[in-house]
Design a protein around this motif. Structure first.
Motif, PDB file in Angstrom:
ATOM      1  N   SER A 116       0.850  -1.193   0.000  1.00 44.19           N
ATOM      2  CA  SER A 116       0.000   0.000   0.000  1.00 44.19           C
ATOM      3  C   SER A 116       0.882   1.238   0.000  1.00 44.19           C
ATOM      4  O   SER A 116       2.049   1.200   0.409  1.00 44.19           O
ATOM      5  N   THR A 117       0.320   2.340  -0.488  1.00 42.97           N
ATOM      6  CA  THR A 117       1.033   3.611  -0.437  1.00 42.97           C
ATOM      7  C   THR A 117       0.222   4.603   0.384  1.00 42.97           C
ATOM      8  O   THR A 117      -1.004   4.526   0.442  1.00 42.97           O
ATOM      9  N   GLU A 118       0.932   5.520   1.022  1.00 43.03           N
ATOM     10  CA  GLU A 118       0.301   6.558   1.823  1.00 43.03           C
ATOM     11  C   GLU A 118       0.898   7.910   1.439  1.00 43.03           C
ATOM     12  O   GLU A 118       2.087   8.153   1.667  1.00 43.03           O
ATOM     13  N   ASP A 119       0.082   8.757   0.818  1.00 41.68           N
ATOM     14  CA  ASP A 119       0.492  10.109   0.422  1.00 41.68           C
ATOM     15  C   ASP A 119       1.808  10.076  -0.370  1.00 41.68           C
ATOM     16  O   ASP A 119       2.721  10.858  -0.115  1.00 41.68           O
ATOM     17  N   LEU A 120       1.880   9.188  -1.347  1.00 42.42           N
ATOM     18  CA  LEU A 120       3.110   9.040  -2.131  1.00 42.42           C
ATOM     19  C   LEU A 120       3.212  10.175  -3.151  1.00 42.42           C
ATOM     20  O   LEU A 120       2.305  10.395  -3.949  1.00 42.42           O
ATOM     21  N   ARG A 121       4.335  10.865  -3.097  1.00 39.06           N
ATOM     22  CA  ARG A 121       4.596  11.972  -4.022  1.00 39.06           C
ATOM     23  C   ARG A 121       5.954  11.751  -4.683  1.00 39.06           C
ATOM     24  O   ARG A 121       6.905  11.346  -4.017  1.00 39.06           O
ATOM     25  N   VAL A 122       6.010  12.031  -5.968  1.00 42.28           N
ATOM     26  CA  VAL A 122       7.266  11.896  -6.701  1.00 42.28           C
ATOM     27  C   VAL A 122       7.597  13.238  -7.342  1.00 42.28           C
ATOM     28  O   VAL A 122       6.763  13.838  -8.026  1.00 42.28           O
ATOM     29  N   PHE A 123       8.818  13.699  -7.098  1.00 43.05           N
ATOM     30  CA  PHE A 123       9.290  14.966  -7.643  1.00 43.05           C
ATOM     31  C   PHE A 123      10.468  14.717  -8.577  1.00 43.05           C
ATOM     32  O   PHE A 123      11.350  13.908  -8.283  1.00 43.05           O
ATOM     33  N   SER A 128       8.059   3.635  -8.488  1.00 44.04           N
ATOM     34  CA  SER A 128       8.341   3.991  -7.091  1.00 44.04           C
ATOM     35  C   SER A 128       8.154   2.804  -6.152  1.00 44.04           C
ATOM     36  O   SER A 128       8.753   2.761  -5.079  1.00 44.04           O
ATOM     37  N   LEU A 129       7.314   1.843  -6.566  1.00 48.12           N
ATOM     38  CA  LEU A 129       6.918   0.773  -5.656  1.00 48.12           C
ATOM     39  C   LEU A 129       8.056  -0.191  -5.325  1.00 48.12           C
ATOM     40  O   LEU A 129       7.970  -0.936  -4.358  1.00 48.12           O
ATOM     41  N   ASN A 130       9.115  -0.213  -6.159  1.00 46.57           N
ATOM     42  CA  ASN A 130      10.314  -0.938  -5.723  1.00 46.57           C
ATOM     43  C   ASN A 130      11.561  -0.075  -5.853  1.00 46.57           C
ATOM     44  O   ASN A 130      12.652  -0.556  -6.092  1.00 46.57           O
ATOM     45  N   ARG A 131      11.357   1.223  -5.697  1.00 49.60           N
ATOM     46  CA  ARG A 131      12.439   2.209  -5.583  1.00 49.60           C
ATOM     47  C   ARG A 131      13.245   2.383  -6.867  1.00 49.60           C
ATOM     48  O   ARG A 131      14.406   2.791  -6.820  1.00 49.60           O
ATOM     49  N   MET A 132      12.639   2.113  -8.030  1.00 50.61           N
ATOM     50  CA  MET A 132      13.359   2.300  -9.283  1.00 50.61           C
ATOM     51  C   MET A 132      13.642   3.778  -9.559  1.00 50.61           C
ATOM     52  O   MET A 132      14.584   4.113 -10.285  1.00 50.61           O
ATOM     53  N   ASN A 133      12.837   4.667  -9.003  1.00 51.42           N
ATOM     54  CA  ASN A 133      13.089   6.093  -9.211  1.00 51.42           C
ATOM     55  C   ASN A 133      14.342   6.577  -8.493  1.00 51.42           C
ATOM     56  O   ASN A 133      14.813   7.689  -8.756  1.00 51.42           O
ATOM     57  N   ILE A 141       5.566   3.665   1.522  1.00 50.95           N
ATOM     58  CA  ILE A 141       5.259   2.485   0.723  1.00 50.95           C
ATOM     59  C   ILE A 141       5.340   1.310   1.689  1.00 50.95           C
ATOM     60  O   ILE A 141       6.428   0.910   2.106  1.00 50.95           O
ATOM     61  N   MET A 142       4.189   0.799   2.085  1.00 51.42           N
ATOM     62  CA  MET A 142       4.145  -0.199   3.151  1.00 51.42           C
ATOM     63  C   MET A 142       4.125  -1.620   2.589  1.00 51.42           C
ATOM     64  O   MET A 142       3.275  -1.968   1.770  1.00 51.42           O
ATOM     65  N   TYR A 143       5.091  -2.414   3.025  1.00 56.15           N
ATOM     66  CA  TYR A 143       5.192  -3.816   2.644  1.00 56.15           C
ATOM     67  C   TYR A 143       5.529  -4.616   3.901  1.00 56.15           C
ATOM     68  O   TYR A 143       6.541  -4.351   4.553  1.00 56.15           O
ATOM     69  N   ARG A 144       4.641  -5.525   4.277  1.00 57.75           N
ATOM     70  CA  ARG A 144       4.838  -6.330   5.486  1.00 57.75           C
ATOM     71  C   ARG A 144       5.109  -5.444   6.709  1.00 57.75           C
ATOM     72  O   ARG A 144       6.050  -5.675   7.473  1.00 57.75           O
ATOM     73  N   ASP A 145       4.298  -4.420   6.865  1.00 56.93           N
ATOM     74  CA  ASP A 145       4.379  -3.488   8.002  1.00 56.93           C
ATOM     75  C   ASP A 145       5.684  -2.701   8.032  1.00 56.93           C
ATOM     76  O   ASP A 145       6.038  -2.123   9.067  1.00 56.93           O
ATOM     77  N   LEU A 146       6.402  -2.678   6.913  1.00 57.58           N
ATOM     78  CA  LEU A 146       7.662  -1.950   6.823  1.00 57.58           C
ATOM     79  C   LEU A 146       7.535  -0.879   5.751  1.00 57.58           C
ATOM     80  O   LEU A 146       7.030  -1.155   4.657  1.00 57.58           O
ATOM     81  N   ASP A 147       7.974   0.343   6.070  1.00 59.53           N
ATOM     82  CA  ASP A 147       7.981   1.404   5.070  1.00 59.53           C
ATOM     83  C   ASP A 147       9.242   1.261   4.233  1.00 59.53           C
ATOM     84  O   ASP A 147      10.340   1.625   4.666  1.00 59.53           O
ATOM     85  N   ILE A 148       9.095   0.706   3.024  1.00 58.72           N
ATOM     86  CA  ILE A 148      10.284   0.458   2.208  1.00 58.72           C
ATOM     87  C   ILE A 148      10.782   1.725   1.516  1.00 58.72           C
ATOM     88  O   ILE A 148      11.803   1.683   0.819  1.00 58.72           O
ATOM     89  N   ASN A 149      10.102   2.849   1.737  1.00 58.50           N
ATOM     90  CA  ASN A 149      10.609   4.129   1.234  1.00 58.50           C
ATOM     91  C   ASN A 149      11.474   4.837   2.273  1.00 58.50           C
ATOM     92  O   ASN A 149      11.973   5.928   2.015  1.00 58.50           O
ATOM     93  N   ALA A 150      11.649   4.211   3.420  1.00 54.74           N
ATOM     94  CA  ALA A 150      12.428   4.827   4.492  1.00 54.74           C
ATOM     95  C   ALA A 150      13.931   4.695   4.224  1.00 54.74           C
ATOM     96  O   ALA A 150      14.379   3.820   3.481  1.00 54.74           O
TER      97      ALA A 150
END
Length: 265
Positions: A20-27, A63-68, A80-89
């Protein structure tokens, strides 16, 4: 941020989330290409991302697997929440994460290696040396990608000798050899002829029992045929997200209705 009217359907209470994503923004520099998108993706379902060129759907998918991360000047905020982990952190091992969230690109991109070596490349890179394990991974992933019967006698021949449709299914097999939970696909059939496109679609339908698939497509018929959920992107916003049958028969937002009816885009 726009004032675009939006409709985002909540998933059923008993639905299991894969991502899931929460307020995902890409600049990109100062330009905001994706505006605060919050979407849930149900496990073992196919979600199609549709919208006009430049709407932000491929940027969101990458963005969902950090390709950006590889794009100069890009910045991604939100969760970007995966298994209760924010993988965008910060501090996330991106290469380890991509074992769980794989990607198939628009154009087939097999390595200049044999079919066998294409499938085992990542496994070997992560330390797998047991030939029996590697052999089983090759057979299993090629079968799941509906390619085994066509190439089982050519495993040590160049992957680049395959047809375009076979190459794309090989790329799918290469991605699922790592046994990811989620498979991202960026217009995987756009460069293929109708027969090869049908083969790739059949493959996706077969994979749905084992993987969560999120696909960007410009092909409205394809989205309607294969997906359970559809998200419509427009000008960087996710305008509408709902069950696919509703998107294509009773959309809530006028812009969605106009797009799926072919009035723009």
């Amino acid at each position: 941020m726009t004032n675009q009217e939006t409709f985002i359907r909540e998933l059923p209470q008993d639905a299991e989330l894969a991502l899931s994503t929460e307020d995902l923004r890409v600049f990109y520099g100062t330009k905001e290409a994706v505006h605060g998108v919050s979407l849930p993706f149900e496990r073992y379902k196919i979600t199609a991302l549709i919208g006009p060129s430049g709407s932000g759907k491929s940027t969101f998918l990458r963005s969902l697997n950090r390709m950006n991360d590889t794009v100069d000047g890009s910045r991604v905020t939100g969760k970007i929440m995966y298994r209760d982990l924010d993988i965008n952190a910060k501090g996330i091992d991106v290469y380890e994460m991509r074992k769980h969230i794989g990607m198939v690109f628009q154009r087939p991109n097999p390595f200049a290696k044999s079919i066998y070596d294409n499938i085992t490349f990542a496994l070997k890179r992560f330390g797998e040396k047991d030939k029996q394990v590697l052999d089983e991974a090759v057979e299993t992933s090629l079968k799941q990608a509906a390619l085994w019967d066509e190439v089982k006698d050519k495993l040590h021949q160049s992957a680049q000798a395959l047809s375009g449709g076979q190459q794309q299914r090989l790329c799918i097999a290469r991605a699922i050899a790592m046994q990811p939970d989620v498979l991202l696909m960026d217009e995987p059939a756009s460069a293929l002829d109708p027969i090869s496109t049908a083969a790739v679609e059949d493959t996706m339908m077969q994979l749905r029992d084992k993987y969560t698939i999120i696909i960007v497509t410009h092909n409205m018929q394809q989205a309607a045929r294969i997906s359970d959920y559809t998200a419509f992107f427009y000008n960087g916003d996710c305008v509408e997200y709902d069950e696919t049958r509703r998107i294509f028969t009773r959309p809530k937002i006028q812009a969605t209705d106009d797009y799926v009816a072919g009035h723009f885009g």
